[in-house]
Write an enzyme that holds these catalytic residues in place. Structure first.
Site, PDB file in Angstrom:
ATOM      1  N   ASP A 101       0.865  -1.181   0.000  1.00 45.29           N
ATOM      2  CA  ASP A 101       0.000   0.000   0.000  1.00 45.29           C
ATOM      3  C   ASP A 101       0.903   1.232   0.000  1.00 45.29           C
ATOM      4  O   ASP A 101       2.120   1.115   0.025  1.00 45.29           O
ATOM      5  CB  ASP A 101      -0.956  -0.032   1.193  1.00 45.29           C
ATOM      6  CG  ASP A 101      -0.235   0.025   2.531  1.00 45.29           C
ATOM      7  OD1 ASP A 101       1.006   0.189   2.538  1.00 45.29           O
ATOM      8  OD2 ASP A 101      -0.889  -0.111   3.570  1.00 45.29           O
ATOM      9  N   ASP A 275      -7.879  -7.388   0.089  1.00 44.28           N
ATOM     10  CA  ASP A 275      -6.951  -7.597   1.198  1.00 44.28           C
ATOM     11  C   ASP A 275      -7.670  -7.230   2.474  1.00 44.28           C
ATOM     12  O   ASP A 275      -8.598  -6.404   2.456  1.00 44.28           O
ATOM     13  CB  ASP A 275      -5.724  -6.697   1.069  1.00 44.28           C
ATOM     14  CG  ASP A 275      -6.025  -5.284   1.529  1.00 44.28           C
ATOM     15  OD1 ASP A 275      -6.636  -4.530   0.754  1.00 44.28           O
ATOM     16  OD2 ASP A 275      -5.708  -4.937   2.686  1.00 44.28           O
ATOM     17  N   CYS A 313     -12.779 -29.059   6.385  1.00 37.14           N
ATOM     18  CA  CYS A 313     -11.663 -28.190   5.987  1.00 37.14           C
ATOM     19  C   CYS A 313     -10.391 -29.032   5.896  1.00 37.14           C
ATOM     20  O   CYS A 313     -10.150 -29.895   6.724  1.00 37.14           O
ATOM     21  CB  CYS A 313     -11.483 -27.060   6.990  1.00 37.14           C
ATOM     22  SG  CYS A 313     -10.061 -26.007   6.618  1.00 37.14           S
ATOM     23  N   CYS A 315      -7.205 -27.768   5.837  1.00 40.06           N
ATOM     24  CA  CYS A 315      -5.993 -27.063   6.259  1.00 40.06           C
ATOM     25  C   CYS A 315      -5.252 -27.918   7.284  1.00 40.06           C
ATOM     26  O   CYS A 315      -5.817 -28.843   7.860  1.00 40.06           O
ATOM     27  CB  CYS A 315      -6.326 -25.698   6.849  1.00 40.06           C
ATOM     28  SG  CYS A 315      -6.916 -25.728   8.550  1.00 40.06           S
ATOM     29  N   CYS A 318      -7.012 -28.107  10.742  1.00 35.02           N
ATOM     30  CA  CYS A 318      -8.220 -28.934  10.845  1.00 35.02           C
ATOM     31  C   CYS A 318      -7.920 -30.424  10.643  1.00 35.02           C
ATOM     32  O   CYS A 318      -8.641 -31.265  11.153  1.00 35.02           O
ATOM     33  CB  CYS A 318      -9.273 -28.450   9.853  1.00 35.02           C
ATOM     34  SG  CYS A 318      -9.998 -26.871  10.375  1.00 35.02           S
ATOM     35  N   HIS A 343      -5.568 -21.662   9.748  1.00 35.05           N
ATOM     36  CA  HIS A 343      -6.914 -22.023   9.314  1.00 35.05           C
ATOM     37  C   HIS A 343      -7.620 -20.847   8.643  1.00 35.05           C
ATOM     38  O   HIS A 343      -8.237 -20.992   7.582  1.00 35.05           O
ATOM     39  CB  HIS A 343      -7.768 -22.522  10.484  1.00 35.05           C
ATOM     40  CG  HIS A 343      -9.209 -22.636  10.112  1.00 35.05           C
ATOM     41  ND1 HIS A 343      -9.686 -23.668   9.339  1.00 35.05           N
ATOM     42  CD2 HIS A 343     -10.266 -21.806  10.325  1.00 35.05           C
ATOM     43  CE1 HIS A 343     -10.976 -23.482   9.111  1.00 35.05           C
ATOM     44  NE2 HIS A 343     -11.353 -22.355   9.692  1.00 35.05           N
TER      45      HIS A 343
END
Lengths: 397, 390
Positions: A101, A275, A313, A315, A318, A343
């Site tokens: 940014d 974002d 999930c 990930c 998980c 996660h």
């Protein structure tokens, strides 16, 4: 270099598929460090790291672009050190894409003493009492030394709740500052500068702003000055207005948007990039993102809950840990924060991946309907979401 | 779990192996063994995903009661033991009464109640409650509940009291242990107490080794925490000698605490088999990274037997001299932190209080300390020992 001897631009944007009903599209945006599929969510690594996660972990979840904050990086470690390190990519050990940014937003939101002048943002240093100036030229110099794939112009940010002549002044100054930024930009070969559409909640100002920005030779655009507490009804109308006006063949980035439902709506309105600090910030408070919103793992009711944070999930959190275990260490051990950050970032990336696939497979409207049904399983879908989706031909029951 | 001695060096150092771990068929771990210290069941700052980036080796872990007592309810409804509950089911799992890395406040134990300090405060645990927890946690081996509240300045009277209470607690734990179906294939280790009194140490070793325990903890040398680094091994060595003489050869011996690496080497020579990695955590918490070097030497080589050499074991990356130091922590180190990140980057993360600083330091320090233990074992297998160079 291409065969003809002309340079490959630092950004190419190729639409892969478009939704037939809404304005959603999925594209391949090729940047100097990585090819990124859009719509994309960019996790925020404020100070050169993403809240405790290793670059390896981000790669493992197929994260391809991160956001870095120019204000923070410009202060610490500072542009000189980043130059010596060979840029932020090398400094933090991340060889995929980065967007920075301009630093302006942090200035105005973090520093109560910031004053906006035509030269730039005047502020008191948080370290001593000296007065500093962040000009459009400074911002670009710092961003050139950081070396991100996409850099943002310094804009004159006003709160989306501001009304009156200040909004017009900010919009016009943003255009003047854009030209100064473009002039100061020294790495157009490998860094893409994005202008930012300002103009508050005023349709006319937004239109005038877009009309000016599109005259400049840039490879993508951002919509700024929203997601700052305005009514959701105003939010979606501004997003739609800008998205409709911006050229179809360049990426559109909606700054600071990160709630799952907002992402889905904005994609339907034609936005490609997002974002937000939300997924990692909420992890720090012990919250995990789920289909229905979020759950706070600190709550006693999870003490014996043997399910993963989100059932189904995939990930690493998980696949290995239960809610009960995370409950027993949440806000005590840093591991709990890391597990929830993994996660939550994965959740956002997976959501965007699912969106992209549904667009490719021509079932985006059905995806949106199912998503909203789960997210609002025990409550009414908010009216603004119904209205926004209806505006792009997606009907919710 | 079965312990067998593979060899003994002239120094007295033992090489052994742990096999027949009923929860982990086929897994073999060699001693001298490093148990990875955990807090709340996790290696501090290291999730399972990150641990897998560090090593794929079979590891041992130390679960400490103070930091996991709040896992009891969750682990109980989970029902498959603490190791799987914390995401480390493939690891050899050992439960200890106190937390090696954190100072245990003195003077809070009674004859039957042992105080542990959880993140919500003091919890008094008696033998029955402790054994309930062990039955739920289902470790592969565990420390019998013990008092251990002695250090170098404890009076003889206090030391005697602590020893008596540990003995009684051991008897109670053994009674439960032997009648519990859930603990049938789990090993119980007894505590050798006796503070800094050689006679009491000898007595304790005799008494405890006469009981049906599977191994021993040399307990009551300190109250845990960072102060253990500063202990004078000259004072500890005679106690260990007295104890070792009276322990059976065929059972493993554990010592807790963040001993300096050179002290670890000395204690290996004195016949200790199992250590914990609390030093790694303590080093990481003070933002330091190990850089100590070591090499193999013949066992006959006797270096100056100074126990308290002042040496550079670590560098502190908080120091501003690392601000522009783009070298890895340690040249040639193959850990993920050194392969991908610089001192300057870690310094930057420390100065900005970023969580990743601790993860990167922990990864390097664990890797370094793990290799140190690997080298101790490799040297022993060649009939050599390890010496630290400064």
């Amino acid at each position: 270099m291409t065969a003809t001897g002309t340079k490959t631009p630092a950004l190419t944007y190729k639409i892969i598929a478009e939704c037939k009903e809404s304005k959603a599209r999925t594209s391949l945006m090729t940047l100097p460090h990585c090819a990124v599929e859009t719509p994309v969510f960019m996790p925020v690594g404020t100070k050169g790291s993403l809240k405790g996660l290793l670059p390896d972990q981000l790669e493992a979840m197929d994260c391809r672009i991160l956001l870095g904050n120019t204000y923070h990086l410009g202060t610490n470690p500072g542009p000189e050190l980043l130059k010596k390190a060979g840029g932020l990519h090398k400094f933090m050990g991340w060889d995929r894409a980065i967007l920075t940014d301009s630093g302006g937003f942090q200035m105005v939101s973090l520093l109560s003493l910031a004053e906006i002048k035509e030269e730039g943002v005047q502020f008191k240093s948080p370290y001593d009492d000296s007065s500093c100036l962040l000009s459009p030229e400074n911002s670009i110099q710092i961003q050139n030394s950081i070396g991100a794939d996409i850099i943002m112009q310094l804009d004159d940010v006003v709160s989306s709740l501001t009304t009156g002549p200040r909004v017009e002044e900010a919009m016009e100054r943003t255009i003047r500052w854009l030209d100064r930024c473009i002039n100061a930009h020294e790495r157009d070969d490998d860094q893409n500068i994005f202008p930012i559409v300002q103009g508050g909640l005023d349709d006319d100002l937004r239109k005038r702003c877009v009309a000016e920005l599109v005259k400049r030779n840039v490879r993508g655009f951002a919509v700024g000055g929203i997601s700052g507490g305005e009514a959701k009804d105003d939010f979606w109308r501004v997003v739609k207005l800008c998205s409709d006006l911006l050229p179809k063949d360049k990426p559109r980035y909606c700054m600071g948007v990160g709630f799952a439902a907002d992402l889905v709506v904005c994609v339907a309105l034609g936005i490609d990039m997002f974002d937000c600090v939300f997924p990692t910030r909420t992890a720090r408070f012990g919250c995990g993102l789920v289909e229905t919103g979020q759950i706070n793992l600190k709550h006693r009711k999870f003490a014996k809950d043997l399910r993963p944070v989100q059932e189904g999930c995939e990930c690493s959190t998980c696949r290995t840990y239960t809610r009960a275990y995370i409950h027993s260490i949440v806000t005590v051990e840093t591991v709990a924060c890391n597990l929830l950050s993994v996660h939550n970032v994965y959740y956002q990336l997976k959501l965007m991946k699912d969106i992209r696939e549904s667009i490719k497979e021509e079932r985006f409207p059905e995806f949106v309907q199912l998503f909203m049904k789960k997210m609002f399983e025990d409550r009414e879908v908010p009216k603004w979401i119904k209205d926004a989706l209806a505006a792009v031909n997606i009907k919710l029951p | 779990m079965k312990f067998s001695i593979i060899g003994v060096l002239n120094t007295g150092a033992r090489q052994g192996k742990l096999t027949n771990i009923s929860r982990l068929p086929g897994v073999v771990l060699e001693t001298p063994l490093l148990l990875f210290y955990t807090k709340g069941g996790s290696i501090p700052h290291i999730t399972r995903e990150v641990l897998d980036l560090l090593t794929k080796e079979n590891l041992g872990i130390q679960i400490t009661l103070p930091s996991t007592i709040q896992c009891f309810e969750g682990a109980k409804s989970f029902g498959k033991g603490i190791a799987e509950f914390v995401g480390l089911k493939e690891m050899l799992t050992y439960c200890s009464v106190q937390d090696s890395a954190i100072n245990t406040p003195e003077g809070y134990n009674s004859k039957e109640q042992i105080s542990v300090w959880s993140n919500t405060g003091r919890v008094a645990v008696n033998a029955d409650k402790y054994m309930d927890i062990i039955e739920t946690f289902q470790p592969d081996f565990y420390q019998a509940l013990s008092n251990g509240d002695t250090h170098s300045d404890s009076s003889k009277k206090k030391t005697q009291k602590v020893m008596d209470s540990s003995d009684k607690l051991l008897d109670k734990c053994l009674e439960r242990h032997q009648s519990s179906l859930a603990l049938k294939s789990i090993s119980i280790f007894g505590n050798i107490e006796g503070g800094y009194d050689v006679d009491l140490r000898k007595l304790s070793a005799q008494v405890v080794s006469s009981k049906p325990v599977d191994g021993f903890i040399i307990n009551g040398l300190h109250n845990n925490g960072p102060d253990v680094e500063k202990l004078n091994l000259k004072k500890v060595a005679p106690l260990l000698e007295a104890v070792m003489k009276h322990l059976p050869e065929d059972k493993p011996r554990i010592i807790h605490g963040c001993w300096r690496p050179e002290h670890v080497l000395k204690m290996v020579d004195m016949g200790i088999d199992i250590f914990d990695s609390s030093l790694v955590y303590i080093t990481t918490e003070r933002k330091s990274a190990f850089i100590f070097q070591y090499f193999e030497v013949p066992v006959e080589e006797s270096r100056t037997e100074s126990f308290d050499e002042c040496s550079i074991l670590e560098i502190n990356l908080e120091d501003k001299s690392y601000k522009e130091d783009f070298r890895p922590i340690l040249e040639d180190c193959t850990c993920l932190s050194c392969r991908k990140h610089s001192r300057a980057y870690i310094h930057h993360l420390i100065m900005n209080k970023e969580l990743l600083a601790s993860t990167l330091l922990m990864l390097h320090n664990l890797h370094h300390y793990m290799l140190f233990f690997n080298s101790i074992r490799t040297a022993a297998s060649k009939g050599k020992k390890i010496s630290i160079s400064y």
